[in-house]
Design a protein around this motif. Structure first.
Motif, PDB file in Angstrom:
ATOM      1  N   ALA A 153      -7.096   0.031   2.211  1.00  0.00           N
ATOM      2  CA  ALA A 153      -7.144   0.053   0.227  1.00  0.00           C
ATOM      3  C   ALA A 153      -7.428   1.276  -0.094  1.00  0.00           C
ATOM      4  CB  ALA A 153      -7.312  -1.177   0.105  1.00  0.00           C
TER       5      ALA A 153
ATOM      6  N   LEU B 145       0.934  -1.024   0.166  1.00  0.00           N
ATOM      7  CA  LEU B 145       0.256  -0.282   0.005  1.00  0.00           C
ATOM      8  C   LEU B 145       0.698   1.074   0.236  1.00  0.00           C
ATOM      9  CD1 LEU B 145      -2.955  -0.719   1.991  1.00  0.00           C
ATOM     10  CD2 LEU B 145      -2.579  -0.654  -0.100  1.00  0.00           C
TER      11      LEU B 145
ATOM     12  N   GLY C 191      -2.821   1.315  -8.591  1.00  0.00           N
ATOM     13  CA  GLY C 191      -2.340  -0.153  -8.099  1.00  0.00           C
ATOM     14  C   GLY C 191      -3.314  -0.518  -7.340  1.00  0.00           C
ATOM     15  N   ILE C 192      -3.418  -1.764  -7.298  1.00  0.00           N
ATOM     16  CA  ILE C 192      -4.444  -2.973  -7.049  1.00  0.00           C
ATOM     17  C   ILE C 192      -3.881  -3.954  -5.983  1.00  0.00           C
ATOM     18  CG2 ILE C 192      -6.182  -4.997  -7.564  1.00  0.00           C
ATOM     19  CD1 ILE C 192      -6.848  -3.692  -9.961  1.00  0.00           C
TER      20      ILE C 192
ATOM     21  N   ILE D 102       2.112   1.944  -2.969  1.00  0.00           N
ATOM     22  CA  ILE D 102       0.723   2.291  -4.384  1.00  0.00           C
ATOM     23  C   ILE D 102       1.107   4.393  -4.312  1.00  0.00           C
ATOM     24  CG2 ILE D 102      -1.146   1.753  -4.996  1.00  0.00           C
ATOM     25  CD1 ILE D 102      -1.339  -0.662  -4.439  1.00  0.00           C
ATOM     26  N   THR D 103       0.741   3.990  -2.586  1.00  0.00           N
ATOM     27  CA  THR D 103       0.712   6.112  -2.390  1.00  0.00           C
ATOM     28  C   THR D 103       1.357   6.533  -2.895  1.00  0.00           C
ATOM     29  OG1 THR D 103       0.337   5.058  -0.202  1.00  0.00           O
ATOM     30  CG2 THR D 103       0.449   7.205  -0.349  1.00  0.00           C
TER      31      THR D 103
ATOM     32  N   VAL E  98      -7.105   3.314  -4.491  1.00  0.00           N
ATOM     33  CA  VAL E  98      -6.462   3.082  -5.139  1.00  0.00           C
ATOM     34  C   VAL E  98      -7.622   2.378  -6.074  1.00  0.00           C
ATOM     35  CG1 VAL E  98      -4.952   1.148  -3.407  1.00  0.00           C
ATOM     36  CG2 VAL E  98      -7.618   0.811  -4.332  1.00  0.00           C
TER      37      VAL E  98
ATOM     38  N   GLY F 125      -1.875   6.405  -6.034  1.00  0.00           N
ATOM     39  CA  GLY F 125      -3.272   5.633  -6.655  1.00  0.00           C
ATOM     40  C   GLY F 125      -2.836   4.574  -6.969  1.00  0.00           C
TER      41      GLY F 125
END
Length: 343
Positions: A163, A134, A144-145, A137-138, A168, A142
């Motif tokens: 999430a 996470l 991403g999964i 992804i941050t 995300v 955002g």
């Protein structure tokens, strides 16, 4: 750096965990779980390899597909090619630990975006690994999964909320992780999900919800019923159950049953751009790739991940030109000869 040098470095840095074989067929690493191999005899890993190898391309050169468009759109994201980086965790557990979990995750997430696609991140017996994903992804705003292990629903929903805070583009559960050894070793309970439990999960969020680990028409139809946005046709790389069929064997029937009702992703021994074309011709909308991305990160960090994906692009473009595919929608079963149907 080229692919040959990248693989050489990855082999050195993953010594004792992945041999980076010339043919990644699951033979040398059979039974190495934890590690990079397949469960038990490694038969399910090997089956992914053999099933995909049995799909041949139909060479066609009288056409006007001279400059194919490889782009596609998944979950509102335009991708340069129909490939998403698969969720992988356990750099220290499965890959030797040359990279920390956070380093690996950053390299994969950010390298994928620079190459024109995005990554899924994973979950593990160590809860920090999910957070590391996470965090990456941050850093990617955002894009991403995160994919969550099939824990108790309350724990999954708790992770979905984390999430959502990151912003995300989707979330998912790899339900085929129900018997993962690595989870059991860390005292993290996982297990199968009922239809009612899955409905609770899909209704708990407005984000696209992915079910990873679908290997039958029956469960693909149930995924549609419970409100999932996408499925991943996958046997978890052959790492959870011995003696399953390969993803390429079950995909055509699944696509025939649910194509157009749900996004279909496929995951199983994707090693080059030709494999992408094969899976799409079998009925997938896009594919996931794991092992070559791992080699990219271990051999060349973020730039290595980018290099691997750029290589996928070059191979896919060449395959599309030589099978007469103008764009991704042009890739269908007429572009392949599926020997699995003759076995």
């Amino acid at each position: 750096m080229d692919i040959k040098e990248l693989k050489k470095l990855a082999r050195e840095r993953m010594k004792g965990y992945c041999r980076v074989c010339k043919e990644c067929n699951g033979i040398a690493c059979a039974g190495e779980v934890p590690g990079m191999g397949g469960k038990g005899t490694g038969e399910s890993f090997k089956r992914n390899y053999e099933a995909l190898k049995n799909v041949k391309l139909a060479l066609k050169t009288i056409h006007d597909a001279k400059d194919p468009d490889m782009s596609t759109e998944i979950f509102g994201q335009k991708l340069d090619l129909p490939l998403i980086t698969a969720p992988v965790t356990g750099s220290s557990i499965n890959m030797g630990g040359f990279l920390t979990e956070a380093e690996y995750s950053d390299d994969v997430v950010l390298g994928s975006i620079e190459a024109g696609t995005f990554a899924m991140t994973g979950d593990s017996g160590n809860p920090q690994f999910y957070i590391d994903g996470l965090n990456s992804i941050t850093k990617a705003n955002g894009i991403g999964i995160p994919i969550i292990k099939p824990r108790e629903n309350s724990k999954i929903i708790e992770n979905i909320r984390k999430a959502e805070e990151v912003g995300v583009i989707g979330v998912g559960v790899d339900i085929d992780g129900a018997g993962l050894i690595t989870m059991a070793l860390h005292g993290q309970p996982v297990g199968p999900k009922t239809v009612e439990e899955l409905k609770e999960l899909t209704s708990s969020t407005k984000l696209p919800f992915i079910l990873k680990g679908i290997m039958s028409v029956e469960e693909a139809e149930l995924a549609v019923e419970v409100g999932a946005s996408a499925i991943v046709v996958s046997n978890h790389g052959g790492r959870v159950l011995d003696y399953t069929l390969g993803a390429a064997e079950v995909l055509p029937k699944i696509a025939k049953a649910v194509k157009g009702k749900i996004t279909i992703l496929a995951d199983g021994n994707v090693r080059n751009g030709v494999d992408i074309l094969k899976y799409i011709a079998l009925g997938a909308d896009a594919v996931l790739a794991a092992r070559p991305i791992i080699w990219g990160a271990y051999g060349g960090r973020k730039e290595g991940v980018k290099l691997v994906i750029e290589n996928f692009k070059n191979e896919l473009k060449q395959a599309m030109i030589l099978t007469g595919c103008k764009d991704i929608k042009s890739i269908d079963k007429s572009k392949i000869i599926n020997l699995n149907e003759q076995i």
